[in-house]
Scaffold this motif. Structure first.
Motif, PDB file in Angstrom:
ATOM      1  N   PHE A 106       0.827  -1.204   0.000  1.00 26.12           N
ATOM      2  CA  PHE A 106       0.000   0.000   0.000  1.00 26.12           C
ATOM      3  C   PHE A 106       0.866   1.260   0.000  1.00 26.12           C
ATOM      4  O   PHE A 106       0.642   2.184  -0.779  1.00 26.12           O
ATOM      5  N   VAL A 107       1.887   1.274   0.862  1.00 29.06           N
ATOM      6  CA  VAL A 107       2.785   2.433   0.926  1.00 29.06           C
ATOM      7  C   VAL A 107       3.525   2.595  -0.406  1.00 29.06           C
ATOM      8  O   VAL A 107       3.674   3.714  -0.922  1.00 29.06           O
ATOM      9  N   GLY A 108       3.962   1.498  -0.989  1.00 29.64           N
ATOM     10  CA  GLY A 108       4.683   1.563  -2.258  1.00 29.64           C
ATOM     11  C   GLY A 108       3.820   2.065  -3.409  1.00 29.64           C
ATOM     12  O   GLY A 108       4.262   2.907  -4.202  1.00 29.64           O
ATOM     13  N   VAL A 109       2.595   1.572  -3.506  1.00 32.39           N
ATOM     14  CA  VAL A 109       1.712   2.010  -4.598  1.00 32.39           C
ATOM     15  C   VAL A 109       1.348   3.481  -4.448  1.00 32.39           C
ATOM     16  O   VAL A 109       1.379   4.247  -5.418  1.00 32.39           O
ATOM     17  N   CYS A 110       1.000   3.892  -3.233  1.00 30.32           N
ATOM     18  CA  CYS A 110       0.652   5.308  -3.014  1.00 30.32           C
ATOM     19  C   CYS A 110       1.842   6.218  -3.289  1.00 30.32           C
ATOM     20  O   CYS A 110       1.701   7.270  -3.921  1.00 30.32           O
ATOM     21  N   SER A 111       3.039   5.813  -2.841  1.00 31.25           N
ATOM     22  CA  SER A 111       4.240   6.622  -3.083  1.00 31.25           C
ATOM     23  C   SER A 111       4.552   6.697  -4.574  1.00 31.25           C
ATOM     24  O   SER A 111       4.942   7.764  -5.082  1.00 31.25           O
ATOM     25  N   GLY A 112       4.385   5.594  -5.280  1.00 30.50           N
ATOM     26  CA  GLY A 112       4.628   5.595  -6.724  1.00 30.50           C
ATOM     27  C   GLY A 112       3.673   6.515  -7.470  1.00 30.50           C
ATOM     28  O   GLY A 112       4.086   7.236  -8.398  1.00 30.50           O
ATOM     29  N   CYS A 113       2.405   6.529  -7.083  1.00 33.34           N
ATOM     30  CA  CYS A 113       1.433   7.416  -7.737  1.00 33.34           C
ATOM     31  C   CYS A 113       1.760   8.885  -7.480  1.00 33.34           C
ATOM     32  O   CYS A 113       1.722   9.713  -8.395  1.00 33.34           O
ATOM     33  N   LEU A 115       4.713  10.169  -6.641  1.00 32.21           N
ATOM     34  CA  LEU A 115       5.960  10.493  -7.323  1.00 32.21           C
ATOM     35  C   LEU A 115       5.739  10.680  -8.824  1.00 32.21           C
ATOM     36  O   LEU A 115       6.289  11.607  -9.433  1.00 32.21           O
ATOM     37  N   GLY A 116       4.917   9.819  -9.422  1.00 32.04           N
ATOM     38  CA  GLY A 116       4.622   9.958 -10.849  1.00 32.04           C
ATOM     39  C   GLY A 116       3.914  11.260 -11.179  1.00 32.04           C
ATOM     40  O   GLY A 116       4.218  11.911 -12.183  1.00 32.04           O
ATOM     41  N   LEU A 117       2.976  11.669 -10.341  1.00 29.50           N
ATOM     42  CA  LEU A 117       2.292  12.952 -10.574  1.00 29.50           C
ATOM     43  C   LEU A 117       3.224  14.132 -10.323  1.00 29.50           C
ATOM     44  O   LEU A 117       3.110  15.179 -10.978  1.00 29.50           O
ATOM     45  N   PHE A 118       4.149  13.991  -9.381  1.00 28.37           N
ATOM     46  CA  PHE A 118       5.073  15.078  -9.084  1.00 28.37           C
ATOM     47  C   PHE A 118       6.077  15.267 -10.226  1.00 28.37           C
ATOM     48  O   PHE A 118       6.383  16.401 -10.625  1.00 28.37           O
ATOM     49  N   LEU A 119       6.597  14.153 -10.747  1.00 28.38           N
ATOM     50  CA  LEU A 119       7.610  14.248 -11.803  1.00 28.38           C
ATOM     51  C   LEU A 119       7.009  14.590 -13.163  1.00 28.38           C
ATOM     52  O   LEU A 119       7.645  15.289 -13.962  1.00 28.38           O
ATOM     53  N   ASP A 120       5.829  14.109 -13.458  1.00 33.24           N
ATOM     54  CA  ASP A 120       5.201  14.352 -14.760  1.00 33.24           C
ATOM     55  C   ASP A 120       3.736  14.708 -14.547  1.00 33.24           C
ATOM     56  O   ASP A 120       2.845  13.863 -14.708  1.00 33.24           O
ATOM     57  N   PRO A 121       3.443  15.961 -14.186  1.00 34.74           N
ATOM     58  CA  PRO A 121       2.048  16.333 -13.919  1.00 34.74           C
ATOM     59  C   PRO A 121       1.206  16.319 -15.193  1.00 34.74           C
ATOM     60  O   PRO A 121       1.740  16.414 -16.298  1.00 34.74           O
ATOM     61  N   PRO A 122      -0.096  16.194 -15.062  1.00 37.76           N
ATOM     62  CA  PRO A 122      -0.969  16.199 -16.244  1.00 37.76           C
ATOM     63  C   PRO A 122      -0.857  17.519 -17.004  1.00 37.76           C
ATOM     64  O   PRO A 122      -0.602  18.574 -16.430  1.00 37.76           O
ATOM     65  N   LYS A 123      -1.066  17.459 -18.315  1.00 38.01           N
ATOM     66  CA  LYS A 123      -0.930  18.639 -19.156  1.00 38.01           C
ATOM     67  C   LYS A 123      -2.275  19.260 -19.528  1.00 38.01           C
ATOM     68  O   LYS A 123      -2.345  20.130 -20.377  1.00 38.01           O
ATOM     69  N   SER A 124      -3.349  18.844 -18.894  1.00 39.98           N
ATOM     70  CA  SER A 124      -4.667  19.357 -19.268  1.00 39.98           C
ATOM     71  C   SER A 124      -4.833  20.804 -18.819  1.00 39.98           C
ATOM     72  O   SER A 124      -4.149  21.298 -17.915  1.00 39.98           O
ATOM     73  N   SER A 125      -5.754  21.506 -19.443  1.00 43.75           N
ATOM     74  CA  SER A 125      -5.997  22.903 -19.085  1.00 43.75           C
ATOM     75  C   SER A 125      -6.576  23.016 -17.679  1.00 43.75           C
ATOM     76  O   SER A 125      -6.319  23.997 -16.973  1.00 43.75           O
ATOM     77  N   TYR A 126      -7.353  22.035 -17.254  1.00 42.42           N
ATOM     78  CA  TYR A 126      -7.889  22.043 -15.891  1.00 42.42           C
ATOM     79  C   TYR A 126      -6.757  22.002 -14.879  1.00 42.42           C
ATOM     80  O   TYR A 126      -6.747  22.725 -13.898  1.00 42.42           O
ATOM     81  N   TRP A 127      -5.777  21.125 -15.118  1.00 38.12           N
ATOM     82  CA  TRP A 127      -4.672  20.999 -14.176  1.00 38.12           C
ATOM     83  C   TRP A 127      -3.821  22.273 -14.169  1.00 38.12           C
ATOM     84  O   TRP A 127      -3.311  22.690 -13.135  1.00 38.12           O
TER      85      TRP A 127
END
Length: 133
Positions: A106-113, A115-127
């Motif tokens: 659980f800790v690994g999956v949450c940390s991976g998600c 980290l992934g959003l921090f390193l490559d955030p979404p490019k949508s106009s909403y974000w």
């Protein structure tokens, strides 16, 4: 009142059309709701009663706590490592390995998600408009 009204309406219809009072104007013997209630009471009355000894028996469903508590990091890490290195002998041992492993999964999956959003955030106009930065 309802029974009196149905009695009165039956008598009025039978008096108005004496020849037609046969098949179409028969008084209903019981409503559907009353029949269902009577059937459920009969089913309850026919159910066998449990023996007094069977009423106090506690069922053992296997939900006892046997391993280290959730806050014991070292104990859970030991069982999580055993999941990959040691074959379990019993079901209880396998269950404890799974319980200890799921904490780290659980800790690994949450940390991976995160980290992934921090390193490559979404490019949508909403974000772009609503992002925290």
């Amino acid at each position: 009142k309802a029974q009196l009204f149905s009695q009165f309406s039956y008598q009025a219809c039978a008096a108005a059309a004496p020849n037609a009072a046969g098949a179409f104007l028969q008084r209903p013997s019981m409503s559907v709701l009353a029949a269902a209630a009577r059937g459920s009471r009969a089913a309850i009355a026919q159910r066998p009663r449990a023996l007094p000894a069977m009423q106090i028996v506690k069922r053992g469903l296997g939900e006892t706590t046997t391993g280290p508590p959730l806050s014991d990091f070292a104990g859970n890490a030991k069982h999580a490592v055993e999941f990959f290195t040691k074959a379990p002998i019993s079901y209880r041992e396998f269950k404890q390995q799974c319980l200890s492993l799921r904490i780290f999964a659980f800790v690994g999956v949450c940390s991976g998600c995160v980290l992934g959003l921090f390193l490559d955030p979404p490019k949508s106009s909403y974000w772009v408009r609503m992002s925290p930065s």
